[in-house]
Structures are given as C-alpha cells and as structure tokens.
Design a protein around this motif. Structure first.
Motif, mmCIF file in Angstrom:
data_model
loop_
_atom_site.group_PDB
_atom_site.id
_atom_site.type_symbol
_atom_site.label_atom_id
_atom_site.label_comp_id
_atom_site.label_asym_id
_atom_site.label_seq_id
_atom_site.Cartn_x
_atom_site.Cartn_y
_atom_site.Cartn_z
ATOM 1 N N LEU A 113 -6.402 10.183 1.920
ATOM 2 C CA LEU A 113 -6.332 9.066 2.862
ATOM 3 C C LEU A 113 -6.274 7.737 2.126
ATOM 4 O O LEU A 113 -5.597 6.806 2.539
ATOM 5 C CB LEU A 113 -7.504 9.093 3.830
ATOM 6 N N GLU A 114 -7.005 7.655 1.040
ATOM 7 C CA GLU A 114 -6.961 6.474 0.187
ATOM 8 C C GLU A 114 -7.369 6.881 -1.215
ATOM 9 O O GLU A 114 -8.042 7.891 -1.412
ATOM 10 C CB GLU A 114 -7.848 5.352 0.711
ATOM 11 N N VAL A 115 -6.942 6.113 -2.201
ATOM 12 C CA VAL A 115 -7.236 6.425 -3.593
ATOM 13 C C VAL A 115 -7.996 5.248 -4.195
ATOM 14 O O VAL A 115 -7.507 4.117 -4.200
ATOM 15 C CB VAL A 115 -5.937 6.683 -4.396
ATOM 16 N N ASP A 125 -9.555 2.736 -6.939
ATOM 17 C CA ASP A 125 -8.939 2.150 -8.129
ATOM 18 C C ASP A 125 -9.265 2.936 -9.403
ATOM 19 O O ASP A 125 -8.405 3.121 -10.255
ATOM 20 C CB ASP A 125 -9.380 0.699 -8.298
ATOM 21 N N LYS A 132 -7.064 5.959 -9.498
ATOM 22 C CA LYS A 132 -5.691 5.582 -9.846
ATOM 23 C C LYS A 132 -5.551 5.347 -11.347
ATOM 24 O O LYS A 132 -4.622 5.834 -11.977
ATOM 25 C CB LYS A 132 -5.289 4.286 -9.122
ATOM 26 N N ILE A 173 -0.686 9.025 -0.458
ATOM 27 C CA ILE A 173 -1.455 8.567 0.692
ATOM 28 C C ILE A 173 -0.486 8.535 1.872
ATOM 29 O O ILE A 173 0.735 8.588 1.679
ATOM 30 C CB ILE A 173 -2.103 7.190 0.437
ATOM 31 N N ARG A 232 0.824 6.325 3.624
ATOM 32 C CA ARG A 232 1.845 5.275 3.532
ATOM 33 C C ARG A 232 2.972 5.649 2.572
ATOM 34 O O ARG A 232 4.115 5.260 2.757
ATOM 35 C CB ARG A 232 1.189 3.964 3.094
#
Length: 61
Positions: A29-31, A33, A36, A49, A51
């Motif tokens: 859903l989100e990563v 920082d 990453k 994700i 998007r």
C-alpha cells in the motif's frame, strides 16, 4: 538514526525464503523511505504501490 542498508534487506529476503537473485515483486500500500533506500540497489526486486501498478507488471510476475 540507523542508515538503510541493502545487505540488511537482502538478509530479510533470505529470512522470508526469497532468493535475492530471482525476480521478486512486492505489492504494498505504501513503501517507507528506509525500505525504498535499502532495496533500490537490488536489480531483481520491484516494489509496487497502487499508484504505480500496471498490467505489464502483474503479467511479468
């Protein structure tokens, strides 16, 4: 503050029984920082994700 390290991410992949030398895709859903930064140098890894998700990535898995 702890710096993100690729070796630590690779060690985590091995704990999850994932081979860092094989193609791996994470759908998240989100990563964060730190994730990453610690995973960006792994050429066989793709972090997706909602998007950035597309059909090509799904069929490539």
């Amino acid at each position: 503050m702890v710096k993100p390290k690729t070796t630590e991410f690779i060690a985590a992949m091995k704990r999850w029984e994932l081979d860092p030398k094989e193609k791996t895709t994470f759908f998240m859903l989100e990563v964060a920082d730190k994730v990453k930064l610690s995973s960006r140098n792994i050429g066989t890894l793709k972090m997706l994700i909602p998007r950035t998700l597309n059909l090509f990535d799904i069929f490539e898995c």
